[in-house]
Design a protein around this motif. Structure first.
Motif, short mmCIF file in Angstrom:
data_model
loop_
_atom_site.label_atom_id
_atom_site.label_comp_id
_atom_site.label_asym_id
_atom_site.label_seq_id
_atom_site.Cartn_x
_atom_site.Cartn_y
_atom_site.Cartn_z
N THR A 101 0.82 -1.22 0.00
CA THR A 101 0.00 0.00 0.00
C THR A 101 0.85 1.27 0.00
OG1 THR A 101 -0.19 -0.11 2.40
CG2 THR A 101 -1.97 -1.12 1.11
N GLU A 102 2.18 1.13 0.13
CA GLU A 102 3.06 2.30 0.04
C GLU A 102 2.97 2.96 -1.33
OE1 GLU A 102 7.06 1.42 1.19
OE2 GLU A 102 6.44 0.67 3.16
N VAL A 103 2.53 2.20 -2.32
CA VAL A 103 2.39 2.74 -3.67
C VAL A 103 1.38 3.90 -3.68
CG1 VAL A 103 0.58 1.15 -4.45
CG2 VAL A 103 2.16 2.13 -6.11
N LEU A 104 0.44 3.89 -2.75
CA LEU A 104 -0.53 4.97 -2.69
C LEU A 104 0.15 6.30 -2.36
CD1 LEU A 104 -3.48 3.15 -0.90
CD2 LEU A 104 -3.21 3.66 -3.34
N ASP A 105 1.12 6.28 -1.46
CA ASP A 105 1.87 7.50 -1.15
C ASP A 105 2.63 7.98 -2.38
OD1 ASP A 105 1.04 7.61 1.52
OD2 ASP A 105 2.67 6.29 2.16
N GLU A 106 3.20 7.03 -3.13
CA GLU A 106 3.92 7.38 -4.36
C GLU A 106 2.97 8.05 -5.36
OE1 GLU A 106 5.19 4.58 -7.91
OE2 GLU A 106 6.55 4.29 -6.21
N VAL A 107 1.77 7.50 -5.49
CA VAL A 107 0.79 8.06 -6.43
C VAL A 107 0.35 9.45 -5.98
CG1 VAL A 107 -1.53 7.78 -7.37
CG2 VAL A 107 0.01 5.84 -7.28
N LEU A 108 0.18 9.64 -4.68
CA LEU A 108 -0.20 10.96 -4.17
C LEU A 108 0.87 12.00 -4.47
CD1 LEU A 108 -1.87 10.00 -0.78
CD2 LEU A 108 -3.00 10.86 -2.84
N VAL A 109 2.13 11.64 -4.33
CA VAL A 109 3.23 12.55 -4.66
C VAL A 109 3.18 12.87 -6.16
CG1 VAL A 109 5.76 12.75 -4.84
CG2 VAL A 109 4.71 11.86 -2.75
N THR A 110 2.91 11.85 -6.97
CA THR A 110 2.81 12.07 -8.43
C THR A 110 1.68 13.05 -8.74
OG1 THR A 110 3.70 9.88 -8.88
CG2 THR A 110 2.45 10.93 -10.65
N PHE A 111 0.52 12.87 -8.10
CA PHE A 111 -0.60 13.80 -8.31
C PHE A 111 -0.21 15.22 -7.90
CE2 PHE A 111 -3.69 10.14 -8.14
CZ PHE A 111 -4.18 10.32 -9.41
N GLN A 112 0.49 15.35 -6.79
CA GLN A 112 0.93 16.69 -6.34
C GLN A 112 1.84 17.33 -7.37
OE1 GLN A 112 2.61 15.85 -2.51
NE2 GLN A 112 0.64 15.94 -1.46
N LYS A 113 2.74 16.55 -7.96
CA LYS A 113 3.64 17.07 -8.99
C LYS A 113 2.85 17.54 -10.20
CE LYS A 113 7.58 14.20 -7.74
NZ LYS A 113 8.39 13.02 -8.14
N LEU A 114 1.85 16.75 -10.61
CA LEU A 114 1.06 17.10 -11.78
C LEU A 114 0.18 18.32 -11.55
CD1 LEU A 114 -0.05 13.58 -13.07
CD2 LEU A 114 1.49 15.19 -14.21
N MET A 115 -0.21 18.54 -10.31
CA MET A 115 -1.13 19.63 -10.00
C MET A 115 -0.40 20.92 -9.60
SD MET A 115 -3.97 17.40 -8.06
CE MET A 115 -5.35 18.53 -8.15
N LYS A 116 0.92 20.93 -9.62
CA LYS A 116 1.72 22.09 -9.23
C LYS A 116 1.70 23.16 -10.32
CE LYS A 116 5.53 21.02 -6.17
NZ LYS A 116 6.95 20.77 -6.12
N LYS A 117 0.59 23.68 -10.63
CA LYS A 117 0.52 24.69 -11.70
C LYS A 117 -0.10 25.94 -11.19
CE LYS A 117 0.62 21.62 -15.49
NZ LYS A 117 0.37 21.47 -16.83
#
Length: 113
Positions: free
Chosen positions: A97-113
């Motif tokens: 389930t650690e992959v969920l934290d990885e995905v959340l970080v990815t979403f944060q990177k994509l939404m940094k606009k």
């Protein structure tokens, strides 16, 4: 470990992690689609550079920048969809389930606009 899923183009994609090395394995059609989109983005960037060199009206340049950002976001959405449907799903099914934290970080990177 190897997992396969149906992508948005109806093709099978798979992601796997073997011996600590993480890789995605996209079908040739998906790779070609992504490369074609990225080639188009590359051309748009060169076009924007040319507009600036020609002193094109700022609003016109900004419009082209927005179109380029949209095209690049489209590539990211395709990659993210495949990642969620294969790599992330596989890891969750394996109890990681650690992959969920990885995905959340990815979403944060994509939404940094």
């Amino acid at each position: 470990m190897n997992s396969e899923s149906l992508n948005s183009m109806g093709e099978i994609d798979s992601c796997c992690s073997s011996e600590g090395e993480r890789k995605s394995h996209h079908s040739d059609n998906v790779k070609n689609n992504l490369v074609t989109r990225l080639n188009r983005v590359e051309g748009q960037i060169r076009g924007i550079k040319g507009l600036i060199e020609k002193d094109t009206y700022c609003d016109d340049v900004i419009t082209q920048i927005a179109a380029t950002q949209s095209a690049l976001n489209s590539v990211a959405r395709i990659l993210l969809e495949g990642h969620l449907k294969s790599c992330v799903l596989e890891r969750i099914q394996e109890g990681d389930t650690e992959v969920l934290d990885e995905v959340l970080v990815t979403f944060q990177k994509l939404m940094k606009k």
